[in-house]
Design an enzyme around this catalytic site. Sequence first.
Site, PDB file in Angstrom:
ATOM      1  N   GLU A  92       0.818  -1.206   0.000  1.00 42.55           N
ATOM      2  CA  GLU A  92       0.000   0.000   0.000  1.00 42.55           C
ATOM      3  C   GLU A  92       0.851   1.254   0.000  1.00 42.55           C
ATOM      4  O   GLU A  92       1.988   1.272   0.473  1.00 42.55           O
ATOM      5  CB  GLU A  92      -0.980   0.003   1.173  1.00 42.55           C
ATOM      6  CG  GLU A  92      -0.365   0.151   2.538  1.00 42.55           C
ATOM      7  CD  GLU A  92      -1.446   0.157   3.632  1.00 42.55           C
ATOM      8  OE1 GLU A  92      -1.911  -0.929   3.994  1.00 42.55           O
ATOM      9  OE2 GLU A  92      -1.800   1.245   4.112  1.00 42.55           O
ATOM     10  N   CYS A 105       3.566   8.586   0.222  1.00 41.26           N
ATOM     11  CA  CYS A 105       4.188   7.711   1.213  1.00 41.26           C
ATOM     12  C   CYS A 105       4.244   6.306   0.619  1.00 41.26           C
ATOM     13  O   CYS A 105       3.212   5.763   0.235  1.00 41.26           O
ATOM     14  CB  CYS A 105       3.351   7.732   2.487  1.00 41.26           C
ATOM     15  SG  CYS A 105       3.886   6.522   3.718  1.00 41.26           S
ATOM     16  N   CYS A 112       7.005  -6.658   7.414  1.00 44.35           N
ATOM     17  CA  CYS A 112       8.119  -6.057   8.153  1.00 44.35           C
ATOM     18  C   CYS A 112       8.495  -7.013   9.276  1.00 44.35           C
ATOM     19  O   CYS A 112       7.641  -7.718   9.814  1.00 44.35           O
ATOM     20  CB  CYS A 112       7.669  -4.716   8.736  1.00 44.35           C
ATOM     21  SG  CYS A 112       8.960  -3.840   9.648  1.00 44.35           S
ATOM     22  N   CYS A 116       7.342  -3.708  15.883  1.00 44.03           N
ATOM     23  CA  CYS A 116       6.849  -2.628  16.756  1.00 44.03           C
ATOM     24  C   CYS A 116       5.424  -2.972  17.203  1.00 44.03           C
ATOM     25  O   CYS A 116       4.595  -3.379  16.393  1.00 44.03           O
ATOM     26  CB  CYS A 116       6.888  -1.285  16.026  1.00 44.03           C
ATOM     27  SG  CYS A 116       8.565  -0.803  15.595  1.00 44.03           S
ATOM     28  N   CYS A 119       2.094  -1.442  15.508  1.00 41.55           N
ATOM     29  CA  CYS A 119       2.097  -1.275  14.048  1.00 41.55           C
ATOM     30  C   CYS A 119       1.464  -2.475  13.345  1.00 41.55           C
ATOM     31  O   CYS A 119       1.836  -3.619  13.593  1.00 41.55           O
ATOM     32  CB  CYS A 119       3.535  -1.069  13.572  1.00 41.55           C
ATOM     33  SG  CYS A 119       3.665  -0.875  11.790  1.00 41.55           S
ATOM     34  N   GLU A 160      10.826  -1.652   6.773  1.00 39.38           N
ATOM     35  CA  GLU A 160      11.913  -0.880   7.371  1.00 39.38           C
ATOM     36  C   GLU A 160      12.930  -0.601   6.266  1.00 39.38           C
ATOM     37  O   GLU A 160      13.639  -1.512   5.827  1.00 39.38           O
ATOM     38  CB  GLU A 160      12.526  -1.690   8.525  1.00 39.38           C
ATOM     39  CG  GLU A 160      13.836  -1.178   9.062  1.00 39.38           C
ATOM     40  CD  GLU A 160      13.862   0.317   9.368  1.00 39.38           C
ATOM     41  OE1 GLU A 160      12.960   0.833  10.061  1.00 39.38           O
ATOM     42  OE2 GLU A 160      14.801   0.994   8.892  1.00 39.38           O
ATOM     43  N   ASN A 290      -2.535   5.386  16.164  1.00 39.84           N
ATOM     44  CA  ASN A 290      -3.705   4.994  15.403  1.00 39.84           C
ATOM     45  C   ASN A 290      -4.054   3.582  15.855  1.00 39.84           C
ATOM     46  O   ASN A 290      -3.309   2.653  15.566  1.00 39.84           O
ATOM     47  CB  ASN A 290      -3.289   4.996  13.927  1.00 39.84           C
ATOM     48  CG  ASN A 290      -4.393   5.448  13.041  1.00 39.84           C
ATOM     49  OD1 ASN A 290      -5.561   5.182  13.312  1.00 39.84           O
ATOM     50  ND2 ASN A 290      -4.024   6.103  11.968  1.00 39.84           N
ATOM     51  N   CYS A 333      -0.738   2.735   9.339  1.00 41.93           N
ATOM     52  CA  CYS A 333       0.227   2.019   8.501  1.00 41.93           C
ATOM     53  C   CYS A 333      -0.134   0.558   8.338  1.00 41.93           C
ATOM     54  O   CYS A 333      -0.287  -0.163   9.314  1.00 41.93           O
ATOM     55  CB  CYS A 333       1.586   1.994   9.194  1.00 41.93           C
ATOM     56  SG  CYS A 333       2.443   3.510   9.148  1.00 41.93           S
TER      57      CYS A 333
END
Length: 348
Positions: A92, A105, A112, A116, A119, A160, A290, A333
């Site tokens: 995305e 972006c 990933c 985190c 996320c 990342e 978020n 994200c």
Amino acid sequence: MKKDIRVYTYEQLHREMEIQGEKAFRAKQIYEWLHVKLADSFSEMTNLSKELRSQLEASWQIAPVSMLECQESRLDGTRKFLFRLGDGNVVESVLMPYKHGNSVCISSQVGCRMGCRFCASTIGGLERNLTASEMLGQVYQIQKQSGERVSNVVVMGTGEPLDNYENLLVFLQILTGEHGLHISQRNVTISTCGIIPKMYELAKEHLQITLAISLHGATQEKRAQLMPIANQYKLSDLLIACDDYFRETGRRITFEYSLVHGINDTEKDAEALIFVLKERNCHLNLIPVNPIKERNFQKPDRKIAQNFKNKLEKSGINVTIRREMGADIDGACGQLRRSYVQNGGGKA
Ligand code: SAH
């Protein structure tokens, strides 16, 4: 598998075409089709002879990045795009229209592995790195779809970037090079969770891009609570690497700090953050977290976030609260990709 012609820099493409016995101006034309006219196929390259086009077709490919879905926010015009790659994976990207120009972006990896806690991009782990061509493809498709020039690029989507370092450098070189879209390095931001050895390497490139560091905790302990990478690279060492980046490039670091209610948004947290940032020439971006449905993190209410900001500002820190963009369209994200994959589309 055929090699991807879109990962060649201007000079490399000239060398390659010379090897094939082609004239130099052919390399120039092909490069312009790929990186200025943003062609997705050789058949579009109509000022090349038919023979050359079929020769190119036989030896090369242009990695497909094709639009699957586009959601537009009714609140602020933000557009989220889902793209399908050649192997069926989906990534995305986001287009954010600002007064000063269009910002895109992009994702740097499929999934990933940094883990985190808040996320959505990291929940399924890492599938693979994106090639430089697939990173460029996201910017190019968005510019074509929107019909407007992209002026800023942020590598803050899924993945990342410093975990995909070689491809990132090629991407940056082509994106900002004078023969392509020629986006100013100053209008490009790379966001990292803090892979220290790669930060030192990047500093040595002396690029004029902005490096954004995901901090999220102002003490080693707090940071490690939210970001597993902090166990590998200590906060104290990360800050030394940031200072090195500033010294080498003259570019002020941006720190990102997601405000997670009850975890890192107290007065004490603000004080710890002031202690870390006050002697540094930097910018701080506060991002009310978020919430994602897989985790129970909540954002602080407006007042708490505003007080947190005021406290930092009073101590002379250059701070903004990031405006929430596209809150009505799978804002966080990796959320759009995740909901697509979970509903049975693409590869997980
Ligand atoms: N891996 C890179 C870039 C991708 S994420 C990095 O860690 O910086 C871009 C930024 O969004 C990072 O600061 C990340 O920590 C933050 N982020 C991710 N998910 C979020 C969420 N749900 N709410 C707020 N910020 C989030």
